[in-house]
Design an enzyme around this catalytic site. Structure first.
Site, PDB file in Angstrom:
ATOM      1  N   TYR A   1      40.188  45.648  37.961  1.00  0.00           N
ATOM      2  CA  TYR A   1      41.149  46.648  37.701  1.00  0.00           C
ATOM      3  C   TYR A   1      42.050  46.802  36.312  1.00  0.00           C
ATOM      4  O   TYR A   1      42.133  47.613  35.885  1.00  0.00           O
ATOM      5  CB  TYR A   1      42.431  46.574  38.558  1.00  0.00           C
ATOM      6  CG  TYR A   1      41.950  46.623  39.987  1.00  0.00           C
ATOM      7  CD1 TYR A   1      43.148  46.303  41.108  1.00  0.00           C
ATOM      8  CD2 TYR A   1      40.857  47.008  40.710  1.00  0.00           C
ATOM      9  CE1 TYR A   1      42.870  46.441  42.426  1.00  0.00           C
ATOM     10  CE2 TYR A   1      40.454  46.869  42.024  1.00  0.00           C
ATOM     11  CZ  TYR A   1      41.573  46.864  42.854  1.00  0.00           C
ATOM     12  OH  TYR A   1      41.137  46.949  44.401  1.00  0.00           O
ATOM     13  N   GLY A   2      41.433  45.695  35.671  1.00  0.00           N
ATOM     14  CA  GLY A   2      42.080  45.538  34.081  1.00  0.00           C
ATOM     15  C   GLY A   2      43.678  45.518  34.140  1.00  0.00           C
ATOM     16  O   GLY A   2      44.276  45.684  32.987  1.00  0.00           O
TER      17      GLY A   2
END
Lengths: 107, 148
Positions: free
Chosen positions: A52-53
């Site tokens: 998802y960063g």
């Protein structure tokens, strides 16, 4: 564990809040604010993933919240190529992470 | 196991993947996170998980903004209870025993999504939502997804 959300009991005896806060597709800079709001509101389970960063923003909000680690359930997920006994849980290790939470890792 | 993980789960495993995991390892995952919402009710998967002692966790529990919350049956139940459609759908998940992880960046919705433990849906409501199943995926299909 917060009394706001009832737990379910997992098959290893661990309690998990039945409702948690997801951060899929939330950019890292927004994630910190969103997770902070969730924790203030009474969420005690956060669902994120390496891909998802936004683990960093999520982690910052958790660290800043003052919620005791043992009251939190954090799920993070490894992408298929990053799995394996030797490589797990390596993906990103900012200094706060190893001490900030115990995670449920999904393989 | 050095104790850092409280529990191990999987995501997007179909029953055939779980069969393999169970047959080839000593691991029974605590959770399988799958796409699950009123348009994709995952009856077979939920039943299989229950038989194996695996918790079912729903991703896109609210249908990821693709119209689920405007479906008339859900709007009607929301009006009946004086709640929002999102709260009705979350309550449905909870009463089915699903673990649910709604996402929002809007503070009012973040708050609304957790205010779901002070009311319940009756059998009529549950039946109406049950009837919405279309076995329709909004996200990728684990059977064909290229993981790279």
């Amino acid at each position: 564990m917060s009394s706001k959300v009832p737990p379910i009991i997992l098959n290893n005896g661990v309690e998990m809040p039945q409702l948690g806060f997801g951060v899929w597709q939330v950019p890292d800079d927004e994630a910190e604010r969103a997770v902070a709001t969730a924790l203030e509101t009474g969420y005690r389970s956060i669902d994120t993933a390496a891909i998802y960063g936004n683990e960093e923003g999520t982690g910052k909000a958790i660290a800043a919240s003052g919620v005791p680690r043992e009251d939190l359930f954090v799920t993070t997920k490894l992408w298929n190529g990053d799995q394996g006994y030797e490589s797990t849980p390596a993906p990103s290790t900012p200094p706060w992470r190893s001490s900030a939470w115990s995670t449920s890792t999904c393989i | 196991m050095d104790g850092r993980a409280k529990a191990i789960g999987v995501s997007n495993f179909l029953p055939e993947h779980l069969d393999r995991l169970l047959a080839e390892t000593s691991v029974i995952p605590a959770v399988n996170q799958i796409e699950l919402h009123p348009h994709l009710q995952q009856h077979a998967a939920r039943e299989y998980h229950a038989e194996q002692g695996i918790a079912t966790e729903a991703w896109s529990p609210l249908g990821s903004g693709k119209g689920l919350l405007e479906v008339p049956a859900i709007v009607a139940i929301a009006q009946k209870h004086g709640r929002t459609p999102a709260q009705i759908v979350l309550r449905w998940h909870l009463q089915l025993g699903n673990v649910v992880i709604p996402k929002s960046v809007t503070p009012s919705r973040i708050k609304e999504n957790i205010e779901v433990f002070d009311f319940s849906l009756d059998t009529e409501d549950l039946a109406a939502i049950s009837a919405l199943n279309e076995d329709r995926r909004l996200g990728p299909d684990p059977a064909t997804f290229e993981s790279g």
